[in-house]
Design a protein around this motif. Structure first.
Motif, PDB file in Angstrom:
ATOM      1  N   ARG A 160       0.840  -1.250  -0.182  1.00  0.00           N
ATOM      2  CA  ARG A 160      -0.005   0.119  -0.074  1.00  0.00           C
ATOM      3  C   ARG A 160       0.892   1.270   0.074  1.00  0.00           C
ATOM      4  NH1 ARG A 160      -5.044  -0.972   2.190  1.00  0.00           N
ATOM      5  NH2 ARG A 160      -5.619  -3.293   1.834  1.00  0.00           N
ATOM      6  N   SER A 161       0.162   2.349  -0.742  1.00  0.00           N
ATOM      7  CA  SER A 161       1.195   3.551  -0.567  1.00  0.00           C
ATOM      8  C   SER A 161       0.560   4.259   0.573  1.00  0.00           C
ATOM      9  CB  SER A 161       0.560   4.455  -1.516  1.00  0.00           C
ATOM     10  OG  SER A 161      -0.965   4.651  -1.558  1.00  0.00           O
ATOM     11  N   ARG A 212      -0.721   7.038   1.068  1.00  0.00           N
ATOM     12  CA  ARG A 212      -2.398   7.758   0.913  1.00  0.00           C
ATOM     13  C   ARG A 212      -3.268   6.536   1.277  1.00  0.00           C
ATOM     14  NH1 ARG A 212      -4.107  11.837  -3.193  1.00  0.00           N
ATOM     15  NH2 ARG A 212      -2.903  12.935  -1.887  1.00  0.00           N
ATOM     16  N   ASP A 213      -2.965   5.153   0.776  1.00  0.00           N
ATOM     17  CA  ASP A 213      -3.880   4.106   0.955  1.00  0.00           C
ATOM     18  C   ASP A 213      -3.886   3.706   2.259  1.00  0.00           C
ATOM     19  OD1 ASP A 213      -4.652   3.860  -1.857  1.00  0.00           O
ATOM     20  OD2 ASP A 213      -2.806   2.330  -2.000  1.00  0.00           O
ATOM     21  N   GLU A 271      -5.940   6.244   4.217  1.00  0.00           N
ATOM     22  CA  GLU A 271      -7.277   6.217   4.177  1.00  0.00           C
ATOM     23  C   GLU A 271      -7.948   4.783   4.949  1.00  0.00           C
ATOM     24  OE1 GLU A 271      -7.912   5.887  -0.118  1.00  0.00           O
ATOM     25  OE2 GLU A 271      -7.630   8.126  -0.467  1.00  0.00           O
ATOM     26  N   THR A 272      -7.130   3.656   5.010  1.00  0.00           N
ATOM     27  CA  THR A 272      -7.434   2.577   5.450  1.00  0.00           C
ATOM     28  C   THR A 272      -7.716   2.745   7.091  1.00  0.00           C
ATOM     29  OG1 THR A 272      -6.666   1.222   3.631  1.00  0.00           O
ATOM     30  CG2 THR A 272      -7.055   0.201   5.910  1.00  0.00           C
TER      31      THR A 272
END
Length: 536
Positions: free
Chosen positions: A488-489, A491-492, A495-496
């Motif tokens: 995951r980045s 940003r991901d 958000e998670t």
């Protein structure tokens, strides 16, 4: 012939073909005034097979009286003996002694016959085995076989052979005794032995195998006996202690739902007259619940304890599972003291002591318990003891930092557990195998072993303690690291986890510093090696 007379004829034919339900139906419908002593004995036997135990006792008593009135003392004595055994199985010692005493009086002055052999095997073999006098039991068992051979009584001969095997096992000659146990059970499979005696042989066999942890034999003869019983048109399976042992087998095989259900039923059914059976059943319930992390496990151990069953080593393992390392260590040490010098009683406690000591970082205690277990397994050479000893030795080697030596030992333990159908124990061994592979730098093999173990744990609903994060990582940092390993980045991840990108960056800086890496690739590798996953 009127209808009631016809019912008696049908009952006799059904009984002769071992169709007990049909025999009972027709005996119930027949006129009891027409019953001979043989009819009463057959009726008593048939109702036992369909679970009508009180009727069995009532009709058996009537049959005994009828045989005696007909001047057939040998048949009367055999019936009285059967009633004594039934009462004893129900914990009704006074009635048992009364009927066994009557049987003894009935055979006084009679020429020697099979009934003398049965009485001798029961009184002298069973009595001496319970009193810890296997040499005297061995002599009685061989005399009982001689009577069986002289009168060509297959059931008596099989009981004598098995009794000799049990006496040899109790005296420490396990390798000599086990083939005799097998020989007796082969007679059961041949169908040449009375079904009730076949049940007695099975119950003694499974109890003997349980005592010496011969799981392979226990499983094999239980499976074959269940197949044999499935061919008989009756609803009853042998109950009592052998039913408890079947629940223990289900526990070992990972059939935890059925193990708990059957053990609870046994605990309820036998609590009135065989508290010792109920106590063993409650211990099985407690073990299932401990392995599942069920909070009611402690109460079930208390139920077993209240009925006279030492709740160890399960209670000590429960304390360890709950994080009370010191209390668990104290409990298992006292359990070993309570087991005395009997190596077979000490063996399961030693196996638990290894796990408890390793959890507390007490390597010397773990090594000592594993060494004792290995010595017992070498002497007895039974499948269960060998698997336990192998798993314990591998665990100790691993804890001592000797992964290269631990690996083949753990592989062997895993194979042994699989062969016994012990999926949970095999899965626990897989977890240690993963640690050994990881210590040797083989991450792929480690992951495969963990996947295999977790699949079994998920299937069984097994308890798995939440591991502490490595290298001082916080729970949140572990969550971030797991998502990095998942590709995951930032940003991901933000958000998670519902946090800001800046917070993710700060967490990564702290993570890299704590685990000593400089890139996301290295961090992902660390997460893989240390089992830091999103489901952690």
């Amino acid at each position: 012939m009127d209808e009631r007379g016809s019912s008696l004829s049908l009952a006799r034919r059904a009984y002769a073909s071992r169709d007990w339900p049909t025999a009972v139906t027709n005996f119930d419908a027949a006129d009891s005034a027409d019953f001979s002593a043989d009819d009463l004995a057959a009726y008593a036997d048939a109702v036992w097979w369909v679970g009508r135990i009180e009727d069995k006792l009532r009709l058996g008593a009537a049959a005994c009286d009828a045989f005696e009135a007909a001047a057939r003392p040998a048949e009367a004595a055999m019936t009285a003996f059967s009633l004594g055994v039934c009462h004893l199985a129900r914990g009704e010692d006074e009635q048992a002694r009364g009927w066994l005493g009557r049987a003894g009086r009935l055979v006084e002055g009679l020429p020697e016959g099979p009934v003398h052999g049965h009485l001798m095997l029961f009184t002298e073999v069973e009595g001496n085995l319970r009193a810890g006098r296997p040499a005297a039991a061995l002599d009685a068992a061989r005399r009982g076989q001689d009577i069986g051979r002289r009168y060509e009584d297959a059931g008596l001969l099989a009981l004598g052979v098995q009794s000799e095997g049990r006496a040899l096992i109790q005296s420490g000659h396990i390798a000599d005794g086990l083939p005799l146990i097998d020989a007796a059970m082969v007679s059961v499979q041949s169908g040449r032995i009375d079904p009730f005696l076949s049940g007695v042989l099975y119950c003694h066999t499974v109890a003997a195998c349980h005592r010496i942890a011969d799981v392979r034999r226990m499983v094999r003869w239980t499976d074959l006996t269940e197949q044999w019983l499935a061919t008989l048109p009756a609803a009853v399976f042998f109950e009592g202690l052998c039913a408890v042992h079947r629940a223990q087998l289900r526990l070992l095989r990972g059939e935890w739902d059925e193990a708990e259900r059957s053990a609870l039923r046994i605990a309820n059914d036998f609590d009135r007259y065989r508290v010792d059976y109920a106590a063993e059943a409650w211990y099985v319930v407690a073990e299932v619940r401990r392995l599942r992390g069920d909070a009611r496990a402690a109460d079930a151990y208390d139920e077993a304890h209240a009925r006279g069953r030492d709740p160890q080593p399960g209670r000590a393992l429960l304390r360890s599972q709950q994080g009370d390392a010191a209390g668990a260590a104290t409990s298992v040490r006292s359990a070993l003291a309570a087991a005395g010098d009997d190596p077979l009683r000490r063996a399961p406690v030693c196996a638990a002591a290894v796990d408890i000591a390793l959890s507390a970082g007490r390597l010397e205690e773990a090594a000592a318990a594993a060494s004792e277990l290995a010595a017992t397994a070498a002497t007895c050479a039974t499948s269960g003891l060998e698997a336990m000893a192998c798993a314990a030795r591998g665990a100790v080697l691993l804890a001592e930092g000797r992964a290269d030596e631990a690996l083949p030992v753990l592989r062997d333990a895993c194979r042994r557990w699989h062969e016994l159908g012990a999926e949970y124990d095999a899965a626990r061994t897989c977890v240690r195998l993963a640690d050994a592979y990881r210590a040797l730098g083989d991450g792929v093999s480690a992951a495969a072993e963990l996947d295999r173990a977790h699949a079994v744990f998920d299937q069984l609903g097994a308890f798995r303690p939440r591991p502490e994060p490595p290298d001082g990582l916080t729970r949140r940092e572990c969550e971030v690291l797991a998502l990095v390993a998942d590709g995951r980045s930032n940003r991901d991840i933000a958000e998670t986890l519902v946090i800001s990108d800046r917070t993710v960056a700060r967490h990564l800086t702290n993570i890299f510093h704590k685990i000593g890496v400089i890139s996301r690739t290295q961090a992902a590798r660390y997460a893989f090696d240390h089992r830091v996953t999103a489901s952690r």
